[in-house]
Design a protein around this motif. Structure first.
Motif, PDB file in Angstrom:
ATOM      1  N   ALA A 104      42.446 -64.474 -14.795  1.00  0.00           N
ATOM      2  CA  ALA A 104      41.410 -64.219 -15.873  1.00  0.00           C
ATOM      3  C   ALA A 104      41.610 -65.379 -16.824  1.00  0.00           C
ATOM      4  N   HIS A 105      40.719 -65.998 -17.313  1.00  0.00           N
ATOM      5  CA  HIS A 105      40.676 -66.965 -18.419  1.00  0.00           C
ATOM      6  C   HIS A 105      40.490 -66.233 -19.792  1.00  0.00           C
ATOM      7  N   GLY A 106      40.221 -64.873 -19.812  1.00  0.00           N
ATOM      8  CA  GLY A 106      39.995 -64.120 -20.900  1.00  0.00           C
ATOM      9  C   GLY A 106      40.146 -62.678 -20.577  1.00  0.00           C
ATOM     10  N   LEU A 107      40.524 -61.788 -21.779  1.00  0.00           N
ATOM     11  CA  LEU A 107      40.684 -60.587 -21.375  1.00  0.00           C
ATOM     12  C   LEU A 107      39.773 -59.929 -22.646  1.00  0.00           C
ATOM     13  N   MET A 108      38.851 -58.949 -22.197  1.00  0.00           N
ATOM     14  CA  MET A 108      38.244 -57.916 -23.239  1.00  0.00           C
ATOM     15  C   MET A 108      38.504 -56.499 -23.029  1.00  0.00           C
ATOM     16  N   VAL A 109      39.014 -56.007 -24.273  1.00  0.00           N
ATOM     17  CA  VAL A 109      39.348 -54.515 -24.434  1.00  0.00           C
ATOM     18  C   VAL A 109      38.223 -53.912 -25.269  1.00  0.00           C
ATOM     19  N   PRO A 110      37.723 -52.714 -24.665  1.00  0.00           N
ATOM     20  CA  PRO A 110      36.692 -52.127 -25.483  1.00  0.00           C
ATOM     21  C   PRO A 110      37.090 -50.915 -26.414  1.00  0.00           C
ATOM     22  N   GLN A 111      36.316 -50.668 -27.350  1.00  0.00           N
ATOM     23  CA  GLN A 111      36.765 -49.507 -28.379  1.00  0.00           C
ATOM     24  C   GLN A 111      38.127 -49.587 -29.085  1.00  0.00           C
ATOM     25  N   ALA A 161      44.789 -53.206 -31.548  1.00  0.00           N
ATOM     26  CA  ALA A 161      44.818 -54.572 -31.308  1.00  0.00           C
ATOM     27  C   ALA A 161      46.332 -55.346 -31.140  1.00  0.00           C
ATOM     28  N   GLU A 162      47.316 -54.935 -31.778  1.00  0.00           N
ATOM     29  CA  GLU A 162      48.596 -55.466 -31.760  1.00  0.00           C
ATOM     30  C   GLU A 162      49.236 -54.933 -30.261  1.00  0.00           C
ATOM     31  N   LEU A 163      48.643 -54.018 -29.731  1.00  0.00           N
ATOM     32  CA  LEU A 163      49.319 -53.470 -28.687  1.00  0.00           C
ATOM     33  C   LEU A 163      48.717 -54.431 -27.287  1.00  0.00           C
ATOM     34  N   VAL A 164      47.230 -54.635 -27.480  1.00  0.00           N
ATOM     35  CA  VAL A 164      46.727 -55.633 -26.897  1.00  0.00           C
ATOM     36  C   VAL A 164      47.164 -56.915 -26.603  1.00  0.00           C
ATOM     37  N   VAL A 165      47.628 -57.457 -27.701  1.00  0.00           N
ATOM     38  CA  VAL A 165      48.197 -58.663 -27.953  1.00  0.00           C
ATOM     39  C   VAL A 165      49.541 -58.856 -27.310  1.00  0.00           C
ATOM     40  N   LEU A 191      44.893 -68.153 -23.370  1.00  0.00           N
ATOM     41  CA  LEU A 191      44.057 -67.065 -22.981  1.00  0.00           C
ATOM     42  C   LEU A 191      43.420 -66.626 -24.260  1.00  0.00           C
ATOM     43  N   LEU A 192      41.966 -66.362 -23.778  1.00  0.00           N
ATOM     44  CA  LEU A 192      41.102 -65.513 -24.631  1.00  0.00           C
ATOM     45  C   LEU A 192      41.228 -64.153 -24.814  1.00  0.00           C
ATOM     46  N   THR A 193      41.716 -63.604 -25.885  1.00  0.00           N
ATOM     47  CA  THR A 193      42.064 -62.334 -26.039  1.00  0.00           C
ATOM     48  C   THR A 193      40.900 -61.863 -27.007  1.00  0.00           C
ATOM     49  N   MET A 194      40.098 -60.772 -26.354  1.00  0.00           N
ATOM     50  CA  MET A 194      38.746 -60.426 -27.078  1.00  0.00           C
ATOM     51  C   MET A 194      38.864 -58.886 -27.091  1.00  0.00           C
ATOM     52  N   VAL A 195      38.708 -58.445 -28.397  1.00  0.00           N
ATOM     53  CA  VAL A 195      38.704 -56.957 -28.691  1.00  0.00           C
ATOM     54  C   VAL A 195      37.187 -56.554 -29.114  1.00  0.00           C
ATOM     55  N   GLN A 196      36.641 -55.335 -28.696  1.00  0.00           N
ATOM     56  CA  GLN A 196      35.478 -54.866 -28.987  1.00  0.00           C
ATOM     57  C   GLN A 196      35.272 -54.051 -30.156  1.00  0.00           C
ATOM     58  N   ILE A 197      34.496 -54.146 -31.113  1.00  0.00           N
ATOM     59  CA  ILE A 197      34.299 -53.114 -32.166  1.00  0.00           C
ATOM     60  C   ILE A 197      33.090 -52.658 -31.705  1.00  0.00           C
ATOM     61  N   VAL A 242      44.856 -59.436 -36.972  1.00  0.00           N
ATOM     62  CA  VAL A 242      46.041 -59.468 -36.193  1.00  0.00           C
ATOM     63  C   VAL A 242      46.148 -60.672 -35.458  1.00  0.00           C
ATOM     64  N   PRO A 243      47.447 -61.350 -35.642  1.00  0.00           N
ATOM     65  CA  PRO A 243      47.594 -62.561 -34.847  1.00  0.00           C
ATOM     66  C   PRO A 243      47.568 -62.516 -33.291  1.00  0.00           C
ATOM     67  N   GLY A 244      46.761 -63.398 -32.616  1.00  0.00           N
ATOM     68  CA  GLY A 244      46.719 -63.344 -31.213  1.00  0.00           C
ATOM     69  C   GLY A 244      45.381 -62.483 -30.683  1.00  0.00           C
ATOM     70  N   VAL A 245      44.601 -61.913 -31.683  1.00  0.00           N
ATOM     71  CA  VAL A 245      43.327 -61.747 -31.478  1.00  0.00           C
ATOM     72  C   VAL A 245      42.456 -62.825 -31.752  1.00  0.00           C
ATOM     73  N   ASP A 246      41.652 -63.353 -30.566  1.00  0.00           N
ATOM     74  CA  ASP A 246      40.904 -64.578 -30.715  1.00  0.00           C
ATOM     75  C   ASP A 246      39.441 -64.342 -30.843  1.00  0.00           C
ATOM     76  N   LEU A 247      38.940 -63.517 -30.382  1.00  0.00           N
ATOM     77  CA  LEU A 247      37.413 -63.126 -30.642  1.00  0.00           C
ATOM     78  C   LEU A 247      37.146 -61.711 -30.800  1.00  0.00           C
ATOM     79  N   VAL A 248      36.331 -61.284 -31.668  1.00  0.00           N
ATOM     80  CA  VAL A 248      35.667 -59.897 -32.015  1.00  0.00           C
ATOM     81  C   VAL A 248      34.221 -60.014 -31.405  1.00  0.00           C
ATOM     82  N   PHE A 249      34.165 -58.650 -30.533  1.00  0.00           N
ATOM     83  CA  PHE A 249      32.890 -58.744 -29.687  1.00  0.00           C
ATOM     84  C   PHE A 249      32.239 -57.305 -30.002  1.00  0.00           C
TER      85      PHE A 249
END
Length: 269
Positions: free
Chosen positions: A103-110, A117-121, A158-164, A179-186
């Motif tokens: 995957a070119h990117g990862l999106m993690v919900p809620q 967010a640090e755990l995701v990174v 890698l595009l690291t996306m977290v959902q709010i 958080v360093p390493g979070v690239d996009l907030v969705f």
């Protein structure tokens, strides 16, 4: 988590023409995505050939298991579009399995806190930045690289996306965006409306909902992150240009259902 500074998707000097979403974001071109919930290589190909920049393979709410996830990523990436996988939550095993598809990117919900967010990174980055393990040849293939080339570039591209999409996430959005390493907030507008208002979808003009969206956008931009959200159609997506860096326009299930409903109503009118 290692605290020293590392290049990320915003600052990397690595060039890879296959990474369509990343390249469009870096160029400020308002890339468009959609959600794919139906498990089919053919569906992946059809959606990828519409002119979109990214396809979010929805392993949170979609009917997509591991086998279909791998097949979708291979099909989408082979057509020059960026596959992004939305997993079910910030679990290390889910992150590892999703990223091993290429995957070119990862999106993690809620995502509700900076710690989440640090755990995701942590689990989406190889050492020394994180704890991601290596053992699959598939990621390099989807990036058009050798495995050593992929290993040297993945942490930066890698595009690291977290959902709010909850009240708690809105309260903590500044810390999440820092958080360093979070690239996009969705923004997930439907879950956000349910959390804030007790119903969904939002009408769109409720003060609490509007203020929450504005707070998320402001926090993302203040911390140098890209920000995106879901839009129901192209008209709404177009109106969001200038505020958001990227928009996901509906999904395959809604697109099919809405088209048939409208056309059948026309035929029977």
């Amino acid at each position: 988590m290692v605290k020293e500074s590392f290049p990320d998707a915003h600052t990397t000097q690595i060039q890879n023409g296959r990474l369509r979403m990343l390249n469009r974001l870096r160029e400020g071109e308002f890339p468009l995505m959609t959600f794919m919930a139906i498990p089919s290589v053919r569906m992946a190909q059809i959606v990828a050939l519409t002119g979109l920049d990214g396809v979010i393979v929805d392993c949170e709410h979609g009917h997509i298991g591991d086998d279909s996830m791998h097949n979708a990523v291979a099909a989408i990436s082979s057509l020059g579009v960026s596959p992004i996988i939305r997993i079910r939550g910030p679990s290390p095993d889910l992150i590892k399995r999703a990223l091993d598809t290429g995957a070119h990117g990862l999106m993690v919900p809620q995502i509700n806190s900076a710690e989440e967010a640090e755990l995701v990174v942590r689990y989406s980055k190889f050492p020394p930045q994180g704890l991601r393990g290596q053992g699959s040849a598939f990621p390099a293939i989807a990036h058009g690289l050798t495995t050593p080339e992929y290993m040297a570039s993945a942490n930066q591209t890698l595009l690291t996306m977290v959902q709010i999409e909850t009240r708690e996430g809105v309260v903590n959005v500044d810390k999440i965006c820092a958080v360093p390493g979070v690239d996009l907030v969705f923004i997930g507008p439907n879950d956000l409306a349910q959390s804030l208002l007790g119903y969904t979808p939002a009408k769109g003009d409720e003060p609490e909902f509007v203020q929450a969206v504005e707070k998320i956008v402001t926090a993302a931009k203040r911390n140098g992150k890209w920000v995106g959200r879901l839009a129901n159609d192209g008209t709404l997506a177009k109106s969001m240009r200038g505020t958001f860096d990227s928009v996901a326009i509906t999904g395959d299930t809604k697109a099919i259902q809405n088209w048939y409903t409208a056309e059948i109503e026309t035929a029977r009118s």
